[in-house]
Design a protein around this motif. Structure first.
Motif, short mmCIF file in Angstrom:
data_model
loop_
_atom_site.label_atom_id
_atom_site.label_comp_id
_atom_site.label_asym_id
_atom_site.label_seq_id
_atom_site.Cartn_x
_atom_site.Cartn_y
_atom_site.Cartn_z
N ILE A 111 0.83 -1.22 0.00
CA ILE A 111 0.00 0.00 0.00
C ILE A 111 0.86 1.27 0.00
O ILE A 111 0.64 2.19 -0.79
N GLU A 113 3.90 1.59 -0.99
CA GLU A 113 4.59 1.67 -2.29
C GLU A 113 3.65 2.26 -3.34
O GLU A 113 4.02 3.18 -4.08
N ALA A 114 2.42 1.72 -3.39
CA ALA A 114 1.45 2.19 -4.40
C ALA A 114 1.11 3.66 -4.15
O ALA A 114 0.98 4.44 -5.10
N ALA A 115 0.97 4.03 -2.88
CA ALA A 115 0.67 5.44 -2.55
C ALA A 115 1.84 6.32 -2.99
O ALA A 115 1.64 7.40 -3.56
N GLU A 117 3.94 5.79 -5.41
CA GLU A 117 3.92 5.93 -6.87
C GLU A 117 2.92 6.99 -7.32
O GLU A 117 3.20 7.83 -8.17
N LYS A 118 1.74 6.94 -6.72
CA LYS A 118 0.69 7.93 -7.06
C LYS A 118 1.17 9.34 -6.74
O LYS A 118 1.01 10.27 -7.53
N ASP A 133 5.49 -0.72 5.55
CA ASP A 133 4.10 -1.11 5.82
C ASP A 133 3.80 -0.98 7.32
O ASP A 133 4.71 -0.78 8.12
N LEU A 186 -3.40 6.29 3.27
CA LEU A 186 -2.55 5.63 2.26
C LEU A 186 -3.39 4.67 1.41
O LEU A 186 -3.13 4.49 0.23
N ASP A 187 -4.43 4.08 2.02
CA ASP A 187 -5.32 3.20 1.25
C ASP A 187 -6.04 4.00 0.17
O ASP A 187 -6.23 3.52 -0.95
N SER A 190 -3.41 5.34 -2.55
CA SER A 190 -2.93 4.24 -3.41
C SER A 190 -4.02 3.79 -4.38
O SER A 190 -3.74 3.09 -5.34
N HIS A 192 -6.44 1.91 -3.37
CA HIS A 192 -6.94 0.66 -2.79
C HIS A 192 -8.37 0.85 -2.28
O HIS A 192 -9.21 -0.03 -2.36
#
Ligand code: UDP
Length: 237
Positions: A111, A113-115, A117-118, A133, A186-187, A190, A192
């Protein structure tokens, strides 16, 4: 400052909150930002540690429209609701332009990581020097990792209650000028989890969107009537 059942909340707009954060960077000490909402206010009634941490934080923004409504009824109006995620993104927008380094802590596997990137795609020039995490047993390793990354801004999303206690316990040692608790932001960043559509946000009924999309949260939303009851009892006494 406003007081909700013993919980202190700063009466600031989003822009005023940013001015305060600017001031935090100007002093050498670490600063802690929290985002009390009705759920936390109710939880803190039975949790003295959480209550003291919120009350001693450097900035406590009102993260609930019901707090604004209640404050108006009690004739001590809050200027506006300042949601945690709005403040987080504004901090990133304003201060990453000045080259400040960011660390993201929290969320399940992948999560943060994805956040990151965004955020990199939306805020050119942002410097994310660390991520981790939120499901760890050993504080030592995470603390070491944050110290090595030397962030200027640390965002901590470990779930309400745990994140405030964790940050309060380690803030001095981490020596980060600005640290903020962010719940499940962060969810959302990202992708998610979806944030409520703009129309829900505008009508101040994000809670209704969450109830519809995450019905298992209904128990958590019982905090709202409990909060209103607490405020009623307080105003009547
Ligand atoms: N979380 C975590 N570690 C934990 C418990 C929760 O990183 O041990 C994260 C979880 O993955 C989610 C966030 O904390 O990203 C949820 O926090 P909270 O329930 O306070 O958020 P809200 O949904 O109310 O914003």
């Amino acid at each position: 400052m406003n007081n909700f059942a013993g919980i202190h909340v700063d009466n600031v707009t989003l822009n005023e909150a940013i001015d305060k954060v600017r001031g935090f960077f100007a002093s050498a000490d670490p600063h802690m930002i929290v985002t009390p909402n009705p759920e936390m206010i109710v939880a803190a009634q039975a949790d003295q540690e959480l209550k003291e941490i919120i009350n001693s934080a450097d900035l406590r923004v009102p993260d609930g429209i019901s707090m604004v409504v209640v404050s108006r009824i009690l004739k001590k109006p809050l200027k506006e609701r300042v949601s945690g995620i709005d403040l987080m993104l504004k901090i990133i927008g304003v201060f990453s332009r000045q080259g400040k380094k960011v660390y993201l802590l929290g969320g399940g596997a992948g999560i943060a990581e994805a956040a990151a990137e965004k955020l990199i795609s939306e805020y050119p020039g942002i410097r994310i020097t660390g991520i981790h995490d939120g499901y760890f047993n050993q504080d030592v390793e995470v603390i070491q990792n944050i110290k090595e990354a030397q962030p200027d801004i640390l965002f901590v999303g470990l779930g309400a209650g745990r994140q405030e206690k964790w940050l309060n316990r380690h803030l001095k040692e981490l020596n980060v000028p600005v640290a903020m608790t962010i719940g499940g932001s962060l969810d959302v960043i990202s992708g998610h989890k979806k944030r409520a559509p703009k129309i829900f946000q505008k009508m101040c009924i994000e809670w209704l969107y969450r109830l519809i999309t995450e019905p298992h949260r209904w128990k958590r939303q019982l905090a709202l009537p409990k909060f209103l009851w607490l405020m009623f009892v307080e105003s009547a006494s």
